[in-house]
Design an enzyme around this catalytic site. Structure first.
Site, PDB file in Angstrom:
ATOM      1  N   GLU A 312       0.815  -1.223   0.000  1.00  0.00           N
ATOM      2  CA  GLU A 312       0.000   0.000   0.000  1.00  0.00           C
ATOM      3  C   GLU A 312       0.843   1.265   0.000  1.00  0.00           C
ATOM      4  OE1 GLU A 312      -3.579  -1.714   2.791  1.00  0.00           O
ATOM      5  OE2 GLU A 312      -1.883  -0.761   3.788  1.00  0.00           O
ATOM      6  N   PRO A 313       1.632   1.487  -1.021  1.00  0.00           N
ATOM      7  CA  PRO A 313       2.455   2.702  -1.032  1.00  0.00           C
ATOM      8  C   PRO A 313       1.626   3.949  -1.367  1.00  0.00           C
ATOM      9  CG  PRO A 313       2.767   1.465  -3.068  1.00  0.00           C
ATOM     10  CD  PRO A 313       1.818   0.658  -2.220  1.00  0.00           C
ATOM     11  N   ARG A 315       3.090   7.700  -0.313  1.00  0.00           N
ATOM     12  CA  ARG A 315       4.143   8.702  -0.446  1.00  0.00           C
ATOM     13  C   ARG A 315       5.131   8.396  -1.576  1.00  0.00           C
ATOM     14  NH1 ARG A 315       5.991  11.194   4.203  1.00  0.00           N
ATOM     15  NH2 ARG A 315       4.833   9.534   5.231  1.00  0.00           N
ATOM     16  N   TYR A 360       5.406  17.303  12.124  1.00  0.00           N
ATOM     17  CA  TYR A 360       6.405  16.260  12.384  1.00  0.00           C
ATOM     18  C   TYR A 360       7.826  16.793  12.410  1.00  0.00           C
ATOM     19  CZ  TYR A 360       2.702  13.522   9.982  1.00  0.00           C
ATOM     20  OH  TYR A 360       1.529  12.969   9.547  1.00  0.00           O
ATOM     21  N   CYS A 387      -0.164  32.949  11.857  1.00  0.00           N
ATOM     22  CA  CYS A 387       0.114  33.539  13.164  1.00  0.00           C
ATOM     23  C   CYS A 387       0.544  32.452  14.132  1.00  0.00           C
ATOM     24  CB  CYS A 387      -1.131  34.243  13.672  1.00  0.00           C
ATOM     25  SG  CYS A 387      -1.706  35.456  12.503  1.00  0.00           S
TER      26      CYS A 387
HETATM   27  C1  LIG Z   1      -0.705   5.786   5.501  1.00  0.00           C
HETATM   28  C2  LIG Z   1      -0.839   4.362   5.197  1.00  0.00           C
HETATM   29  C3  LIG Z   1      -0.234   3.833   4.065  1.00  0.00           C
HETATM   30  C4  LIG Z   1       0.642   4.636   3.154  1.00  0.00           C
HETATM   31  O1  LIG Z   1       1.785   5.116   3.768  1.00  0.00           O
HETATM   32  P1  LIG Z   1       2.907   5.865   2.881  1.00  0.00           P
HETATM   33  O2  LIG Z   1       3.915   6.283   3.863  1.00  0.00           O
HETATM   34  O3  LIG Z   1       2.235   7.010   2.228  1.00  0.00           O
HETATM   35  O4  LIG Z   1       3.386   4.867   1.888  1.00  0.00           O
HETATM   36  C5  LIG Z   1      -0.454   2.508   3.780  1.00  0.00           C
HETATM   37  N1  LIG Z   1      -1.235   1.731   4.565  1.00  0.00           N
HETATM   38  C6  LIG Z   1      -1.836   2.216   5.675  1.00  0.00           C
HETATM   39  C7  LIG Z   1      -2.694   1.345   6.483  1.00  0.00           C
HETATM   40  C8  LIG Z   1      -1.655   3.539   6.028  1.00  0.00           C
HETATM   41  O5  LIG Z   1      -2.245   4.013   7.123  1.00  0.00           O
END
Ligand SMILES: *Cc1c(COP(=O)(O)O)cnc(C)c1O
Length: 467
Positions: A312-313, A315, A360, A387
């Site tokens: 699940e990428p 970023r 962050y 602000c």
């Molecule tokens: C945020 C998230 C991702 C994606 O993370 P990246 O750092 O954007 O790759 C994948 N799976 C789950 C469950 C997430 O919460």
């Protein structure tokens, strides 16, 4: 050159501050002959003349290429070990209908984490079965809508959700595919990872309780258990954390496979990208090969077939594609502790268009976009116009010392969690998102207007309305 003692250790004083580090900038970012920043053939000044600042500029071909490459690399590596991969683009990083179409066109599925994100993906024409649904507190109505729409796997995050999803599925006469999110106890922070019995966070169920919880899931005839899921964190630079999580998960996966086959294993996302030239992201081919090797070795040791892997990428696909353009406004030299000067360059956006620095203490880099300069590089901090003292966009960077009001400042790698986390603090309007490709720019999300900002205030009669 002069190294400012206020600079963080990782930031080297450069000989010049015009170059675009290829590890950080989107692939079609370049300097024109006159020295201007161009993205996919469109110059920064043209973009600003047409769309103003702040402006998110997405290098469309870059985003599509990264999606294609991640899918290709994982397909190749997992085919090599006799399995296959499903790639889910984590929509929360940045989702609009255009991006949803780019991703699905190259074979990715999409993860959503709310009814709103689901609505965007469905509005893009994405088949509901290609959506995964996440979240630690999905509402009853979100679950109902998702099941009714025929959504793909729902990731169950707690025991209480089992009955909620099972009932919704029964109500709509469906068999709902579900995964179970496991708190693997592995937490990957950027440059290290920690493995504990249970990580102290809100997501998932403990490893030790997972077998009993899966038995509960399997007892519902309206649910089909697809496999377990784990997401160990974000912006991860090495594979040690993934390796440890995969080992823990595959052991559980093997135990769960005794009662009935478990077809899939979801390893989550979180692959790191370079925000500054000090960051070294793992090449995607290496990442895929290393994960495949870990999974292959563990499955051999456990004497189980290699499951279908899901990743699940977010970023790593969309992050590097986008550059934010700002206009420099005021500039101040601030003497710190009577010793050294930090130059504050304030721009016309800030924590409303990029919250990550304030949230962050994330690091970013920056360049002048309208010109190059051979003025000696000086340490700058790029601040927003809100602000709030913590309203910083780029904490530390060297820019040409002749940076002046009116210059266009470009901040690369803002595609993930930039627009997605944007907000209206101080009643700033959220900027538009423009996609550039082959010398052409087009709006894919329009910017907010002042009327948008006023439109929800019940005490204001919309202008132009005769009532
Ligand atoms: C945020 C998230 C991702 C994606 O993370 P990246 O750092 O954007 O790759 C994948 N799976 C789950 C469950 C997430 O919460």
């Amino acid at each position: 050159m002069f190294a400012n003692p206020l600079a963080p250790e990782w930031l080297e004083a450069p000989a010049e501050a015009n170059s675009l580090a290829s590890t950080v900038w989107s692939r079609n970012a370049a300097r024109s002959e006159s020295g201007e920043l161009t993205i996919a053939g469109v110059s920064a000044s043209e973009l600003v003349a047409s769309f103003g600042t702040p402006l998110y500029v997405v290098d469309e071909a870059d985003a599509v290429a990264r999606a294609t490459e991640i899918k290709g690399a994982f397909d190749t590596e997992f085919a090599r070990i006799g399995s296959s991969v499903k790639v889910y683009y984590a929509g929360k990083a940045f989702l609009c209908t255009e991006v949803a179409r780019w991703m699905t066109a190259v074979g990715l599925n999409i993860d959503v984490a709310s009814a709103g994100e689901m609505a965007v993906a469905l509005a893009a024409g994405v088949d509901a079965s290609r959506l995964g649904f996440h979240g630690n507190n999905k509402s009853l109505s979100e679950i109902d809508r998702a099941v009714r729409a025929g959504i793909g796997p729902i990731v169950i995050d707690s025991v209480v959700e089992i009955g909620r999803v099972a009932e919704a599925a029964a109500r709509h006469g469906r068999t709902q595919r579900v995964r179970l999110r496991i708190n693997s106890g592995v937490h990957a922070s950027t440059h290290e990872y920690l493995a504990t019995a249970r990580e102290d966070q809100k997501f998932g169920v403990p490893l030790t309780e997972a077998e009993a919880i899966v038995a509960q899931i399997r007892s519902h005839s309206s649910l089909e258990f697809v496999g377990i899921h784990s997401h160990i964190g974000s912006q991860i630079f090495d594979t040690a954390g993934f390796a440890e999580a995969a080992r823990r998960l595959l052991e559980l996966h093997a135990r769960l496979s005794v009662a009935a086959p478990v077809p899939e294993l979801n390893l989550g996302g979180g692959f790191g990208i370079a925000y500054t030239s000090a960051d070294q992201a793992l090449p995607v081919a290496e990442l895929a090969a290393s994960l495949a090797n870990i999974v292959e070795a563990e499955c051999a040791r456990l004497e189980i077939p290699v499951p279908v892997i899901a990743i699940e990428p977010g970023r790593s696909i969309i992050g590097p594609s986008t550059t934010t353009l700002y206009t420099a406004g005021t500039i101040k030299d601030v003497l710190v502790d009577g010793e050294a000067v930090r130059k504050y360059v304030s721009v016309d956006g800030g924590m409303s268009d990029n919250l990550r620095t304030a949230l962050y203490a994330a690091d970013y880099s920056a360049r002048l976009a309208n010109r190059v300069s051979d003025a000696a590089p000086e340490l700058v901090r790029i601040a927003g116009k809100h602000c709030e003292a913590g309203d910083i966009v780029v904490r530390a960077e060297y820019l040409p010392g002749d940076v002046e009001p009116g210059d266009i400042v470009a901040v690369p790698a803002t595609g993930a969690y930039g627009w997605a986390m944007s907000n209206n603090y101080n009643y700033l309007a959220r900027p538009p998102v423009v996609a550039v490709r082959d010398g052409k720019a087009r709006i894919i999300v329009r910017g907010e207007t002042e009327n948008d900002l006023l439109s929800r205030d019940a005490g204001i009669t919309p202008s132009g309305d005769s009532e």
